[in-house]
Motif scaffolding. Structure first.
Motif, PDB file in Angstrom:
ATOM      1  N   THR A   1     -11.015 -47.932  22.811  1.00 31.86           N
ATOM      2  CA  THR A   1     -11.701 -46.727  21.852  1.00 31.86           C
ATOM      3  C   THR A   1     -10.633 -45.664  21.709  1.00 31.86           C
ATOM      4  O   THR A   1     -10.441 -45.216  20.208  1.00 31.86           O
TER       5      THR A   1
ATOM      6  N   THR B   1      -8.978 -44.486  17.165  1.00 31.95           N
ATOM      7  CA  THR B   1      -8.856 -43.432  16.796  1.00 31.95           C
ATOM      8  C   THR B   1      -7.312 -43.276  16.314  1.00 31.95           C
ATOM      9  O   THR B   1      -7.114 -42.811  15.197  1.00 31.95           O
TER      10      THR B   1
ATOM     11  N   TYR C   1      -5.962 -42.627  12.641  1.00 32.93           N
ATOM     12  CA  TYR C   1      -5.237 -41.769  11.892  1.00 32.93           C
ATOM     13  C   TYR C   1      -3.652 -42.173  11.505  1.00 32.93           C
ATOM     14  O   TYR C   1      -3.163 -41.664  10.612  1.00 32.93           O
TER      15      TYR C   1
ATOM     16  N   GLN D   1      -3.279 -44.704   9.866  1.00 33.45           N
ATOM     17  CA  GLN D   1      -3.680 -45.324   8.571  1.00 33.45           C
ATOM     18  C   GLN D   1      -3.786 -44.019   7.683  1.00 33.45           C
ATOM     19  O   GLN D   1      -3.129 -44.039   6.428  1.00 33.45           O
ATOM     20  N   ILE D   2      -4.512 -42.890   8.004  1.00 33.88           N
ATOM     21  CA  ILE D   2      -4.395 -41.654   7.304  1.00 33.88           C
ATOM     22  C   ILE D   2      -3.125 -41.323   6.999  1.00 33.88           C
ATOM     23  O   ILE D   2      -2.769 -40.787   5.779  1.00 33.88           O
TER      24      ILE D   2
ATOM     25  N   ARG E   1      -1.312 -42.885   4.066  1.00 33.13           N
ATOM     26  CA  ARG E   1      -1.811 -42.633   3.056  1.00 33.13           C
ATOM     27  C   ARG E   1      -1.071 -41.423   2.469  1.00 33.13           C
ATOM     28  O   ARG E   1      -0.825 -41.307   1.384  1.00 33.13           O
TER      29      ARG E   1
ATOM     30  N   ASP F   1     -17.478 -40.849  21.697  1.00 34.86           N
ATOM     31  CA  ASP F   1     -15.984 -40.684  21.688  1.00 34.86           C
ATOM     32  C   ASP F   1     -15.820 -39.727  20.684  1.00 34.86           C
ATOM     33  O   ASP F   1     -15.710 -40.011  19.362  1.00 34.86           O
TER      34      ASP F   1
ATOM     35  N   GLY G   1     -12.990 -38.427  19.462  1.00 34.33           N
ATOM     36  CA  GLY G   1     -11.907 -38.837  18.588  1.00 34.33           C
ATOM     37  C   GLY G   1     -12.445 -39.561  17.571  1.00 34.33           C
ATOM     38  O   GLY G   1     -11.964 -39.457  16.394  1.00 34.33           O
ATOM     39  N   ILE G   2     -13.015 -40.741  17.843  1.00 35.30           N
ATOM     40  CA  ILE G   2     -13.618 -41.738  16.751  1.00 35.30           C
ATOM     41  C   ILE G   2     -14.751 -40.782  15.885  1.00 35.30           C
ATOM     42  O   ILE G   2     -14.481 -41.342  14.492  1.00 35.30           O
TER      43      ILE G   2
ATOM     44  N   ASP H   1     -14.532 -37.696  15.148  1.00 40.96           N
ATOM     45  CA  ASP H   1     -13.798 -36.763  14.046  1.00 40.96           C
ATOM     46  C   ASP H   1     -13.140 -37.603  12.875  1.00 40.96           C
ATOM     47  O   ASP H   1     -13.134 -37.282  11.953  1.00 40.96           O
ATOM     48  N   LEU H   2     -12.502 -38.936  13.160  1.00 37.28           N
ATOM     49  CA  LEU H   2     -11.817 -39.578  12.532  1.00 37.28           C
ATOM     50  C   LEU H   2     -12.691 -40.375  11.310  1.00 37.28           C
ATOM     51  O   LEU H   2     -12.544 -39.941  10.206  1.00 37.28           O
TER      52      LEU H   2
ATOM     53  N   LEU I   1     -14.018 -37.504   9.075  1.00 36.00           N
ATOM     54  CA  LEU I   1     -13.047 -37.114   8.175  1.00 36.00           C
ATOM     55  C   LEU I   1     -12.858 -38.089   7.122  1.00 36.00           C
ATOM     56  O   LEU I   1     -12.930 -37.707   5.899  1.00 36.00           O
ATOM     57  N   VAL I   2     -13.005 -39.364   7.423  1.00 36.72           N
ATOM     58  CA  VAL I   2     -12.337 -40.480   6.520  1.00 36.72           C
ATOM     59  C   VAL I   2     -13.715 -40.438   5.441  1.00 36.72           C
ATOM     60  O   VAL I   2     -13.516 -40.733   4.239  1.00 36.72           O
TER      61      VAL I   2
ATOM     62  N   LEU J   1      -9.732 -48.622   8.027  1.00 34.88           N
ATOM     63  CA  LEU J   1     -10.554 -47.495   7.505  1.00 34.88           C
ATOM     64  C   LEU J   1     -10.854 -48.000   6.238  1.00 34.88           C
ATOM     65  O   LEU J   1     -12.104 -47.841   5.857  1.00 34.88           O
TER      66      LEU J   1
END
Ligand SMILES: Cc1cc2nc3c(=O)[nH]c(=O)nc-3n(C[C@H](O)[C@H](O)[C@H](O)COP(=O)(O)O)c2cc1C
Lengths: 524, 122
Positions: free
Chosen positions: A304, A308, A312, A314-315, A318, B12, B14-15, B17-18, B21-22, B108
């Protein structure tokens, strides 16, 4: 012949000489030794002996006459027979004894002696007559019989003791083993059970032994799988091992049992008896299951936050496209590489645990083998633009197997090929069908593996550290691959030359009528 | 044209938020939700075009949420992508009626690609 009367020699004047000669001739013709002793003289000296006595004793007449007959005993004086003779002489009675005597040359012989007094008118013993026979042979035969008898009895005693000891020994083994044991008669009556059975299934010996197996405890042993084992499998497949039976018993609850069954084929009183050993694996399975559950949860929980992080990274990847900083880009690249590796390790952790507890589950279904290979090659190719994966050949086969597992094998072999051939761009994948087998060969032209290392790369977990120093990230993956291929009754192997590259190949049989021990090839 | 509305539910943060965002970056309107119990209400009030759903969540699991959506005539065709780190996630998701499944951790681009494909197909 009237010379002998009243127990006394009396010779008439005219016939005496003639009669005496006749008499001595007759005595000399006898095969028994005959002596006469004079009881009125001190110590009972021998006054007459015949020829046979000389022969039996080996002494000459001159060495005999005048002696007490005890000289035949030499030093062997401590005999009961001697005392019997002594008493008989003192009492003036008859005696018959077997006595050990010795010839002149010292050889032992058994003397069967008949001794009898000759009395005068006033009941005084004048003479004794002794008749001797050498009964050594008879005695020996008798002794032999006696000896053999004694030996036989001894042996029987020993055998009986051995048997009893053996029985006790075997019984103690049977009672000590941590498995339940049942002995059944050919018509499935319980002949005996061991203590472990009694304890495990909470029954008494009385309500068990002598009863029909299927009637035990209100029919709680009338289990379909057990009937199948006893009535269908065992008659033709003897012995049967590791036969799994799950059953919910009324009092003790759900039990998972592993059975070994053996029908006695040896001719004799035990023929067709059936021995069943039952191992209760309920707890073991539960523990394995708990371990598996724990690892499932652990891997889920670890993945999990990893999701995340991966996102991130990956972000960031970019975003830094706009920065002209090689070091930063390299660092981020490395980070994402190791995030992927961590992810693989977490996945493998679960797989290895399952393989080691034999719990790897197969979900078999027919699938298009070539399509699966194309897809897998395609996705790996996408992620590694630096290499070119060349796919040749085809199988044209709908393979009945666990697609996701086999995909995992191909993925693993391909990513290894890429990892270990950094400088050589081409990776070959070749498909073929060879007499009932699919063959997949993955070839790289990379670093290769030395001969003595080749076997190690498939080794189990505990060798991984070794292998990983030389081939980081390779150990667990290949171990899992080999297990998956084995589970499909195929084989996985490597051919390689250091500096030239490696070919990892695996085969899978097309016919799926491979049975495992339990008589089915389904996933367990 | 209105941007597509995507509801994402994951326990979760974190996920959550991620993904928010994407997806926002990509121009979608995003409704993040951490509590699976609220999904049904949000779907009813917000009418999202697509739902991204985690599986293992406390109280009400993703597949239960999904089954409820499928049993409701108004949402029975709503596109749902399930994301999960669970080994048997795919089977569970597909059996519950998911349109797609993406194992965690995901790429992603892969997530965006699948979302886009489903929205176009709808
Ligand atoms: C007629 C006669 C024949 C005997 N023949 C033998 C004989 O063949 N072998 C033997 O050992 N003793 C024989 N004895 C016994 C011994 O002479 C002797 O009496 C015996 O050993 C017991 O006496 P002891 O204890 O003084 O020796 C014979 C005795 C008599 C009277």
């Amino acid at each position: 012949m009237d010379s002998l009367h009243n127990g006394e020699f009396s010779f008439s004047n005219n016939t005496s000489k003639q009669d005496f000669e006749l008499l001595t001739k007759a005595l000399d013709a006898s095969l028994s030794g005959i002596i006469i002793t004079d009881n009125r003289q001190p110590d009972n000296p021998i006054i007459y002996c015949n020829k046979a006595f000389e022969d039996i004793s080996g002494y000459q007449r001159s060495e005999i006459i005048g002696h007490n007959c005890r000289f035949l005993q030499k030093d062997d004086r401590n005999q009961t027979a001697r005392h019997i003779l002594r008493d008989a002489i003192d009492n003036g009675t008859n005696a018959v004894v077997d006595i050990r005597n010795y010839k002149k040359d010292g050889t032992l012989f058994w003397n069967e002696l008949y001794m009898s007094p000759i009395k005068d008118g006033d009941d005084q013993v004048k003479y004794f007559i002794g008749v001797q026979n050498d009964v050594t042979r008879r005695k020996k035969a008798e002794d032999e019989v006696k000896f053999n008898q004694a030996k036989m009895e001894q042996r029987i005693r020993e055998r009986t003791r051995d048997l009893r000891e053996n029985e006790e020994y075997l019984a103690s083994i049977v009672q000590t083993v941590r498995e339940s044991l049942i002995v059944l008669s050919p018509d499935l009556k319980v002949l005996s059970v061991n203590d472990h059975f009694i304890n495990t299934f909470k029954v008494t010996r009385e309500e068990t032994e002598g009863k029909k197996l299927y009637d035990l405890g209100n029919g709680q042993w009338n289990i379909p799988e057990l009937r199948k084992l006893l009535e269908q499998i065992l008659p033709t497949n003897n012995p049967v091992t590791d036969f799994e039976v799950a059953h919910d018993f009324p009092h003790i609850g759900k039990k998972l049992m592993l059975l070994n069954a053996h029908r006695i084929e040896l001719e004799g009183q035990f023929k067709d008896r059936i021995l069943i050993a039952i191992e209760d694996i309920t707890d073991r399975r539960a523990i394995e299951q708990r371990k598996d559950d724990f690892l499932s949860i652990a891997s889920h929980e670890l993945k999990t936050p990893l999701t995340t992080i991966k996102g991130y990274v990956q972000i960031i990847n970019r975003l830094i496209k706009n920065y002209d900083d090689e070091k930063l880009r390299e660092s981020v690249g490395k980070t994402s590489l190791y995030v992927d590796r961590l992810n693989n390790l977490i996945g493998e952790l679960l797989d290895v645990s399952r393989i080691q507890s034999g719990m790897i589950e197969l979900h078999k279904a027919p699938f298009d083998f070539d399509h699966m290979i194309q897809e897998t090659v395609g996705s790996i190719q996408q992620g590694s633009r630096n290499h070119e994966i060349v796919l040749t050949g085809q199988t044209g086969v709908q393979f009945n197997g666990d697609e996701s597992h086999i995909t995992q094998v191909v993925t693993n072999l391909l990513s290894n090929a890429i990892k270990y051939s950094p400088d050589h761009k081409e990776i070959g994948v070749h498909l073929s069908v060879l007499s009932g087998f699919i063959k997949v060969a993955v070839t790289d032209h990379g670093v290769g593996i030395a001969k003595d290392e080749q076997a190690k790369v498939f080794d189990r977990f505990y060798r991984v550290r070794d292998v990983q120093q030389k081939f980081p990230g390779m150990g667990i993956g290949l171990y899992i691959c080999a297990s998956i291929v084995n589970n499909h009754y195929g084989s996985l192997w490597v051919e390689s030359e250091p500096g030239k590259g490696s070919t990892f190949s695996f085969t899978l049989p097309l016919t799926s009528n491979h049975t495992n021990k339990n008589g089915g090839d389904d996933a367990r | 044209m209105m941007p597509a509305k995507i509801l994402i539910c994951d326990d979760d943060e974190g996920i959550l938020d991620l993904v928010e965002l994407v997806l926002k970056e990509e121009g979608y309107e995003v409704i993040p939700e951490i509590n699976s119990l609220n999904v049904a209400n949000l779907v009813g009030s917000e009418h999202p075009d697509l739902v991204v759903l985690d599986l293992w969540m406390p109280v009400l699991s993703g597949d239960q949420v999904l089954r409820n959506l499928r049993n409701d005539p108004t949402t029975k065709n709503l596109p749902v992508v399930v994301i999960s780190a669970s080994g048997d996630g795919k089977t569970i998701a597909m059996n519950a009626g998911a349109n797609d499944f993406i194992p965690k951790p995901f790429d992603l681009d892969q997530l965006l690609g699948r979302v886009k494909a489903l929205l176009e197909a709808a």
